[in-house]
Design a protein around this motif. Structure first.
Motif, PDB file in Angstrom:
ATOM      1  N   ASP A 139       7.528  13.716  -0.433  1.00  0.00           N
ATOM      2  CA  ASP A 139       8.878  13.613  -0.278  1.00  0.00           C
ATOM      3  C   ASP A 139       9.799  12.326  -0.224  1.00  0.00           C
ATOM      4  OD1 ASP A 139       7.786  16.879   0.477  1.00  0.00           O
ATOM      5  OD2 ASP A 139       8.543  16.286   3.285  1.00  0.00           O
ATOM      6  N   GLY A 140       9.064  11.759  -0.358  1.00  0.00           N
ATOM      7  CA  GLY A 140       9.306  10.386  -0.077  1.00  0.00           C
ATOM      8  C   GLY A 140       9.103   9.281  -1.502  1.00  0.00           C
ATOM      9  N   HIS A 141       9.556  10.721  -2.984  1.00  0.00           N
ATOM     10  CA  HIS A 141       9.327  10.491  -4.183  1.00  0.00           C
ATOM     11  C   HIS A 141       8.238   9.140  -4.460  1.00  0.00           C
ATOM     12  CE1 HIS A 141      11.616  13.149  -4.430  1.00  0.00           C
ATOM     13  NE2 HIS A 141      12.415  12.748  -3.848  1.00  0.00           N
ATOM     14  N   GLY A 142       7.777   8.769  -3.118  1.00  0.00           N
ATOM     15  CA  GLY A 142       6.569   7.931  -3.609  1.00  0.00           C
ATOM     16  C   GLY A 142       5.522   7.381  -4.278  1.00  0.00           C
ATOM     17  N   CYS A 172       0.545  -1.173  -0.397  1.00  0.00           N
ATOM     18  CA  CYS A 172      -0.178   0.393   0.132  1.00  0.00           C
ATOM     19  C   CYS A 172       1.300   0.985  -0.229  1.00  0.00           C
ATOM     20  CB  CYS A 172      -1.136   0.188   1.187  1.00  0.00           C
ATOM     21  SG  CYS A 172       0.050  -0.077   2.871  1.00  0.00           S
ATOM     22  N   ASP A 173       0.020   2.443  -0.570  1.00  0.00           N
ATOM     23  CA  ASP A 173       1.141   3.420  -0.608  1.00  0.00           C
ATOM     24  C   ASP A 173       1.242   3.844   0.776  1.00  0.00           C
ATOM     25  OD1 ASP A 173       1.391   3.865  -3.187  1.00  0.00           O
ATOM     26  OD2 ASP A 173      -0.920   4.379  -3.071  1.00  0.00           O
ATOM     27  N   VAL A 174      -0.390   3.897   2.180  1.00  0.00           N
ATOM     28  CA  VAL A 174      -0.010   4.166   3.311  1.00  0.00           C
ATOM     29  C   VAL A 174      -0.481   3.186   3.990  1.00  0.00           C
ATOM     30  CG1 VAL A 174      -0.369   6.193   5.601  1.00  0.00           C
ATOM     31  CG2 VAL A 174      -0.855   6.818   2.824  1.00  0.00           C
ATOM     32  N   LEU A 175       0.046   3.317   5.705  1.00  0.00           N
ATOM     33  CA  LEU A 175      -0.269   1.949   6.475  1.00  0.00           C
ATOM     34  C   LEU A 175      -0.617   2.837   7.590  1.00  0.00           C
ATOM     35  CD1 LEU A 175      -0.067  -1.398   6.646  1.00  0.00           C
ATOM     36  CD2 LEU A 175       2.198  -0.822   6.962  1.00  0.00           C
ATOM     37  N   VAL A 176      -1.616   2.427   8.014  1.00  0.00           N
ATOM     38  CA  VAL A 176      -2.506   2.802   9.493  1.00  0.00           C
ATOM     39  C   VAL A 176      -2.629   2.535  10.215  1.00  0.00           C
ATOM     40  CG1 VAL A 176      -4.044   4.529  10.257  1.00  0.00           C
ATOM     41  CG2 VAL A 176      -3.553   4.719   8.502  1.00  0.00           C
ATOM     42  N   ILE A 177      -1.900   2.378  11.107  1.00  0.00           N
ATOM     43  CA  ILE A 177      -2.168   1.417  12.913  1.00  0.00           C
ATOM     44  C   ILE A 177      -2.919   2.052  13.578  1.00  0.00           C
ATOM     45  CG2 ILE A 177      -0.771   0.395  14.782  1.00  0.00           C
ATOM     46  CD1 ILE A 177       2.119   0.865  12.979  1.00  0.00           C
ATOM     47  N   VAL A 233       3.469  -6.301   5.995  1.00  0.00           N
ATOM     48  CA  VAL A 233       3.206  -5.676   5.009  1.00  0.00           C
ATOM     49  C   VAL A 233       3.663  -4.475   5.080  1.00  0.00           C
ATOM     50  CG1 VAL A 233       0.824  -4.555   4.895  1.00  0.00           C
ATOM     51  CG2 VAL A 233       0.394  -6.394   6.986  1.00  0.00           C
ATOM     52  N   ARG A 234       4.140  -4.000   3.511  1.00  0.00           N
ATOM     53  CA  ARG A 234       5.317  -2.957   3.206  1.00  0.00           C
ATOM     54  C   ARG A 234       4.282  -1.423   3.161  1.00  0.00           C
ATOM     55  NH1 ARG A 234       6.882  -8.350   1.950  1.00  0.00           N
ATOM     56  NH2 ARG A 234       9.453  -8.526   3.328  1.00  0.00           N
ATOM     57  N   GLY A 235       4.622  -0.851   3.088  1.00  0.00           N
ATOM     58  CA  GLY A 235       3.931   0.349   3.003  1.00  0.00           C
ATOM     59  C   GLY A 235       4.846   1.445   2.786  1.00  0.00           C
ATOM     60  N   LYS A 236       4.647   2.593   1.950  1.00  0.00           N
ATOM     61  CA  LYS A 236       5.583   3.706   1.615  1.00  0.00           C
ATOM     62  C   LYS A 236       5.585   4.556   2.702  1.00  0.00           C
ATOM     63  CE  LYS A 236       4.571   3.204  -2.602  1.00  0.00           C
ATOM     64  NZ  LYS A 236       4.129   3.941  -4.615  1.00  0.00           N
ATOM     65  N   VAL A 237       4.815   5.207   3.471  1.00  0.00           N
ATOM     66  CA  VAL A 237       4.208   5.766   4.784  1.00  0.00           C
ATOM     67  C   VAL A 237       3.453   5.105   5.648  1.00  0.00           C
ATOM     68  CG1 VAL A 237       3.354   8.214   5.782  1.00  0.00           C
ATOM     69  CG2 VAL A 237       4.750   8.285   3.140  1.00  0.00           C
ATOM     70  N   LEU A 238       4.333   5.669   6.844  1.00  0.00           N
ATOM     71  CA  LEU A 238       3.313   5.253   8.287  1.00  0.00           C
ATOM     72  C   LEU A 238       2.508   5.545   9.197  1.00  0.00           C
ATOM     73  CD1 LEU A 238       3.132   2.359  10.334  1.00  0.00           C
ATOM     74  CD2 LEU A 238       4.660   2.561  11.230  1.00  0.00           C
ATOM     75  N   VAL A 239       1.839   4.957   9.235  1.00  0.00           N
ATOM     76  CA  VAL A 239       0.579   6.442  10.119  1.00  0.00           C
ATOM     77  C   VAL A 239       0.498   5.663  11.359  1.00  0.00           C
ATOM     78  CG1 VAL A 239      -1.257   7.907  10.815  1.00  0.00           C
ATOM     79  CG2 VAL A 239      -0.331   7.308   7.815  1.00  0.00           C
ATOM     80  N   ASN A 240       0.483   6.311  12.018  1.00  0.00           N
ATOM     81  CA  ASN A 240       0.222   5.215  14.017  1.00  0.00           C
ATOM     82  C   ASN A 240      -0.432   6.173  15.058  1.00  0.00           C
ATOM     83  OD1 ASN A 240       0.663   4.463  16.205  1.00  0.00           O
ATOM     84  ND2 ASN A 240       2.554   5.633  17.271  1.00  0.00           N
ATOM     85  N   CYS A 241      -1.703   5.401  14.914  1.00  0.00           N
ATOM     86  CA  CYS A 241      -2.927   5.631  15.630  1.00  0.00           C
ATOM     87  C   CYS A 241      -3.318   4.702  16.502  1.00  0.00           C
ATOM     88  CB  CYS A 241      -4.157   6.119  14.381  1.00  0.00           C
ATOM     89  SG  CYS A 241      -3.962   7.906  12.937  1.00  0.00           S
ATOM     90  N   ALA A 242      -2.097   4.738  17.099  1.00  0.00           N
ATOM     91  CA  ALA A 242      -2.569   3.227  17.928  1.00  0.00           C
ATOM     92  C   ALA A 242      -3.462   3.665  19.263  1.00  0.00           C
ATOM     93  CB  ALA A 242      -1.569   2.610  18.156  1.00  0.00           C
ATOM     94  N   GLY A 243      -3.676   4.530  19.495  1.00  0.00           N
ATOM     95  CA  GLY A 243      -4.132   4.732  20.953  1.00  0.00           C
ATOM     96  C   GLY A 243      -3.518   4.540  22.360  1.00  0.00           C
ATOM     97  N   LEU A 244      -4.231   4.420  22.981  1.00  0.00           N
ATOM     98  CA  LEU A 244      -3.066   3.667  24.367  1.00  0.00           C
ATOM     99  C   LEU A 244      -1.989   3.034  24.000  1.00  0.00           C
ATOM    100  CD1 LEU A 244      -6.410   2.034  25.356  1.00  0.00           C
ATOM    101  CD2 LEU A 244      -5.672   3.340  26.900  1.00  0.00           C
ATOM    102  N   HIS A 245      -1.574   2.021  22.308  1.00  0.00           N
ATOM    103  CA  HIS A 245      -0.295   2.079  22.637  1.00  0.00           C
ATOM    104  C   HIS A 245       0.710   2.854  21.404  1.00  0.00           C
ATOM    105  CE1 HIS A 245      -1.686  -1.851  24.395  1.00  0.00           C
ATOM    106  NE2 HIS A 245      -2.978  -1.655  23.470  1.00  0.00           N
ATOM    107  N   CYS A 246       0.037   3.566  21.663  1.00  0.00           N
ATOM    108  CA  CYS A 246       0.871   5.067  20.475  1.00  0.00           C
ATOM    109  C   CYS A 246       2.048   4.808  20.413  1.00  0.00           C
ATOM    110  CB  CYS A 246       0.042   6.023  19.641  1.00  0.00           C
ATOM    111  SG  CYS A 246      -0.114   7.170  21.330  1.00  0.00           S
ATOM    112  N   ASP A 247       2.854   5.556  21.743  1.00  0.00           N
ATOM    113  CA  ASP A 247       3.572   5.635  22.151  1.00  0.00           C
ATOM    114  C   ASP A 247       4.623   4.192  21.975  1.00  0.00           C
ATOM    115  OD1 ASP A 247       2.692   3.889  24.821  1.00  0.00           O
ATOM    116  OD2 ASP A 247       3.578   5.183  26.427  1.00  0.00           O
TER     117      ASP A 247
END
Length: 406
Positions: free
Chosen positions: A403-406, A8-13, A197-211
């Motif tokens: 910026d990553g030329h994805g 995928c382009d963007v991987l959301v956790i 799972v491989r993505g070009k950009v990662l988004v961390n929305c893991a809430g209670l586990h985000c840190d």
């Protein structure tokens, strides 16, 4: 990783409302962007999103100009519109914020000013006018906030999941155990079932586990999630309350105090109090996870909070341990309530970011790193503000993709 190796382009956790709103915003603002959402539970909205009181917050409490103020005011209007357009149960009820002690009156007046600065219509009420709105509620003065409402955030999250256009993986296939980020290439995530799972950009929305996810990615988040459990009761006599009734909050804390919320199902939630949880998903005192508890106790900020606010914390613990003490807190607003009127209801856990010096992070906190966007503090009113938050996170993720030329 060559061009063909990306899943995928963007991987959301994270499949709570913020992660799903981000996925939705990504596919809407940049059609053709492929998005995968990883969620360790068997469905969306199983934690903060699905375990709150369902309030669409007006934005009155938040410092003018802050992300919370801007996104809550905008998000409340958008959430009501979203629910109306998609047939999701909701109601614009308005709410009362009631002062029951003289020393609360200056804080109540400060809220009036803050509401006006945030562009929120506020009406000031005397004791007789309070009973026009809420016949059983007593107070010295109150303000009425007309733009507050209620909805079913679990249903909102499920609908966002359906219309997002993202691939969503639940369960072991969505539980992240390892993150390998290479700034020149992208991100590879290993899940509990062994899938990569491989993505070009990662988004961390893991809430209670985000840190924890931030650290897996190799970033120092400079904060720690300290979980606070909010314990609720249901009112056995819901007819005592017509709408939403709140106390005047203490500005030293991000918690709003024990309040009464008539939900869209007609039931009335009472709570929450705020007590330390013994696990990140510690929904009652019996849930203890030693590793997570050790992480909380090992964070210097936890001890600094305890030293600074021990008196407040002792009161919350007393109300957790004693139903009579909890009833007494409710009775300040609603004198007619009796101990037997309070029926235990499911608890929630607030993912509160705490800095090393013990500061409770007050605003939403979004940080960027190489090919990554971390959402590190998004407790209440994040559900209200989820659509604008999702757009902002998506904007940053798409910039990282470019910026990553994805």
């Amino acid at each position: 990783m060559n061009k063909l190796a990306y899943d995928c382009d963007v991987l959301v956790i994270g499949g709570g409302i913020v992660g799903l709103a981000t996925a939705h915003a990504l596919t809407r603002s940049a059609p053709g962007t492929s998005v995968t959402v990883l969620e360790k539970e068997r469905g969306p909205a199983r934690h903060q999103t699905g375990r709150n009181s369902g309030v669409i917050h007006s934005g009155i409490y938040y410092r003018p100009g802050s992300l919370k103020a801007r996104y809550a005011v905008r998000g409340a209007a958008e959430m009501i519109k979203f629910c109306a357009e998609h047939g999701i149960p909701h109601d614009v009820t308005g709410k009362l914020i009631v002062a029951t002690e003289r020393d609360e009156l200056p804080r109540l007046h400060a809220l009036v000013q803050r509401g006006r600065e945030n562009g929120i219509p506020v009406r000031e009420l005397g004791p007789a006018q309070i009973t026009e709105y809420e016949p059983e509620v007593r107070g010295l003065a109150a303000i009425h906030v007309g733009t507050t409402g209620v909805c079913d955030y679990g249903a909102v999250a499920e609908h966002l999941a359906e219309i997002s256009g993202a691939e969503i993986r639940y369960g072991a296939g969505g539980e992240v155990v390892r993150v390998d980020r290479r700034p020149g290439l992208g991100v590879a995530v290993r899940t509990a079932d062994g899938t990569v799972v491989r993505g070009k950009v990662l988004v961390n929305c893991a809430g209670l586990h985000c840190d924890e996810v931030a650290r897996l990615a190799g970033d120092d988040p400079a904060m720690r999630i300290v979980p606070f459990r909010g314990e609720y009761f249901e009112l056995a006599r819901p007819g005592l309350v017509r709408g939403l009734v709140y106390p005047v909050p203490d500005p030293a804390f991000p918690f709003l105090g024990v309040h009464l919320t008539r939900g869209i199902d007609g039931g009335v939630h009472v709570g929450p109090n705020a007590v330390p949880a013994l696990a990140r998903e510690g929904y009652d005192w019996s849930v203890v996870r030693p590793r997570e508890l050790a992480g909380t106790l090992g964070w210097p900020g936890s001890w600094r909070i305890a030293r600074r606010h021990w008196r407040y914390g002792a009161g919350e613990l007393r109300r957790s341990a004693s139903k009579a003490a909890f009833t007494a807190a409710v009775r300040r607003l609603l004198p007619a309530v009796r101990t037997e009127d309070l029926v235990p209801a499911p608890a929630g856990v607030r993912a509160q970011a705490v800095l090393r010096d013990g500061t409770l992070v007050d605003d939403f906190l979004i940080r960027e790193a190489a090919r990554t966007v971390h959402v590190l503090n998004a407790p209440s009113p994040a559900a209200t503000a989820s659509l604008p938050i999702g757009r902002e996170v998506a904007r940053r993720a798409l910039a990282a993709l470019r910026d990553g030329h994805g």
